[in-house]
Design an enzyme around this catalytic site. Structure first.
Site, mmCIF file in Angstrom:
data_model
loop_
_atom_site.group_PDB
_atom_site.id
_atom_site.type_symbol
_atom_site.label_atom_id
_atom_site.label_comp_id
_atom_site.label_asym_id
_atom_site.label_seq_id
_atom_site.Cartn_x
_atom_site.Cartn_y
_atom_site.Cartn_z
ATOM 1 N N CYS A 80 0.820 -1.213 0.000
ATOM 2 C CA CYS A 80 0.000 0.000 0.000
ATOM 3 C C CYS A 80 0.855 1.265 0.000
ATOM 4 O O CYS A 80 1.677 1.449 0.901
ATOM 5 C CB CYS A 80 -0.914 -0.004 1.223
ATOM 6 N N TRP A 96 -7.768 -6.155 5.248
ATOM 7 C CA TRP A 96 -6.393 -6.610 5.097
ATOM 8 C C TRP A 96 -6.178 -7.801 6.034
ATOM 9 O O TRP A 96 -6.742 -7.860 7.135
ATOM 10 C CB TRP A 96 -5.421 -5.495 5.445
ATOM 11 N N THR A 154 -8.659 0.328 6.380
ATOM 12 C CA THR A 154 -7.494 0.796 5.634
ATOM 13 C C THR A 154 -6.200 0.683 6.440
ATOM 14 O O THR A 154 -6.212 0.669 7.661
ATOM 15 C CB THR A 154 -7.681 2.272 5.221
ATOM 16 N N VAL A 155 -5.109 0.572 5.677
ATOM 17 C CA VAL A 155 -3.774 0.756 6.236
ATOM 18 C C VAL A 155 -3.226 2.043 5.639
ATOM 19 O O VAL A 155 -3.589 2.415 4.523
ATOM 20 C CB VAL A 155 -2.838 -0.428 5.898
ATOM 21 N N TYR A 173 -4.962 6.622 -9.397
ATOM 22 C CA TYR A 173 -6.162 5.852 -9.083
ATOM 23 C C TYR A 173 -7.360 6.357 -9.891
ATOM 24 O O TYR A 173 -8.215 5.576 -10.307
ATOM 25 C CB TYR A 173 -6.467 5.928 -7.586
#
Length: 352
Positions: free
Chosen positions: A60, A93, A127-128, A191
């Protein structure tokens, strides 16, 4: 990569037009003085060595910047690092890169557990990077842009001797302006290309991305780093996008006008950063490619991961010294060697 354990594939691409990133984060902060007012709408947590664990993933780009900052500042002894694997489902994740298939410190198997330990039925994305409180296994914050700033400012007492100031007071306004522009048009711009659902949305995103890539090429043809004479957070925020560009964004996200390897100033700039301790030695190209090409099934439904491109040029000599300056200011030293257990699992021959 065992897709059978996935509940359902993530859906990242826009369903009807332009890609819009969810920017809702847990805006809690970890600070040196919880009684001092801070720019935060969330809770203030006290700095405390050993209390927190940075949950990240090599794949990520948003997490990668926090890994770099932690390493450069020498916070390894006070903030531990947990690494999720490169692929995941729509839910979470997964900590499947260790033999036990769970995080060895918290015992978490999926990052979602930490979010729901604090916020049952957490409604936003898992999220990370995320910082988790060890012991309670509750998420503290996932405010990816603020975490490196607080590593620099709030954890100063526990940084290694000779640590750099990555966010110098006299450069903060310029760093903020540059990083805002880079985030909107480059970090997130790739993105917007890759996840566009219509030709018009893609075309607009593509032209906007390359307007700003050309701006970066021109700027880095006049100075060694994005802001000032030394590495700052601005460089740390750009690096994860640039290092992923040729192996992923160029093809997978259809950003295919020019490779970084073909742009002289961006090429040399990326070579210099890659060769600095903390940058290249935290970059796992295998996990990066697995994440994008396998997880983004709506973009690459076959799940086939490319073997290329040849990235040996990253280890070649560069000429960034022609601008003067240096990676770090006088008195700053290089970070310590990568600690045991934190080495990238899939080093390329040119990384060894």
């Amino acid at each position: 990569m065992d897709k059978q354990k996935w509940k359902n594939a993530p859906q990242n691409a826009s369903a009807d037009g332009a890609f819009e990133r969810d920017t809702t984060y847990i805006e809690d902060r970890i600070v040196a003085d919880v009684d001092k007012p801070r720019a935060s709408s969330g809770k203030l947590w006290p700095v405390e060595p050993g209390r927190y664990r940075l949950m990240a993933a090599r794949a990520c780009p948003w997490a990668h910047r926090t890994i770099i900052a932690r390493r450069l500042l020498g916070l390894e002894d006070v903030i531990s690092l947990g690494l999720a694997g490169p692929t995941h489902d729509a839910d979470s994740w997964v900590f499947d890169v260790d033999p036990s298939e769970k995080d060895p410190v918290t015992g978490l198997r999926r990052l979602k557990e930490a979010y729901e330990n604090r916020f049952p039925d957490y409604p936003e994305g898992i999220t990370v990077p995320a910082i988790v409180e060890v012991g309670t296994n509750k998420v503290v914050t996932n405010w990816f842009r603020q975490i490196p700033v607080d590593f620099n400012d709030e954890w100063a007492q526990f940084q290694r001797e000779g640590a750099p100031d990555l966010y110098p007071e006299h450069l903060r306004d310029e760093i903020d302006q540059i990083t805002d522009r880079v985030y909107k048009h480059v970090n997130n711009g790739v993105y917007r290309c890759g996840f566009a659902a219509t030709q018009q949305a893609y075309d607009e995103a593509y032209h906007e991305l390359w307007e700003h890539m050309d701006w970066l090429e021109e700027r880095l043809g006049q100075q060694r780093y994005l802001v000032g004479n030394h590495v700052t957070l601005a460089d740390i925020y750009l690096y994860p996008t640039l290092v992923r560009f040729d192996p992923v964004y160029y093809g997978h996200f259809k950003a295919s006008r020019t490779k970084i390897a073909e742009m002289p100033n961006l090429r040399g700039y990326l070579q210099e950063l890659f060769q600095l301790p903390g940058f290249g030695d935290t970059t796992d190209f295998t996990e990066i490619k697995q994440h994008y090409y396998i997880t983004h099934a709506e973009v690459n439904p076959t799940g086939v991961v490319p073997l290329g491109p040849d990235l040996n040029w990253l280890a070649e000599n560069h000429d960034r010294g022609r601008f003067g300056g240096s990676p770090y200011a006088s008195g700053v030293t290089e970070p310590r060697p990568v600690r045991d257990g934190e080495q990238v699992k899939n080093p390329e021959p040119f990384q060894r």
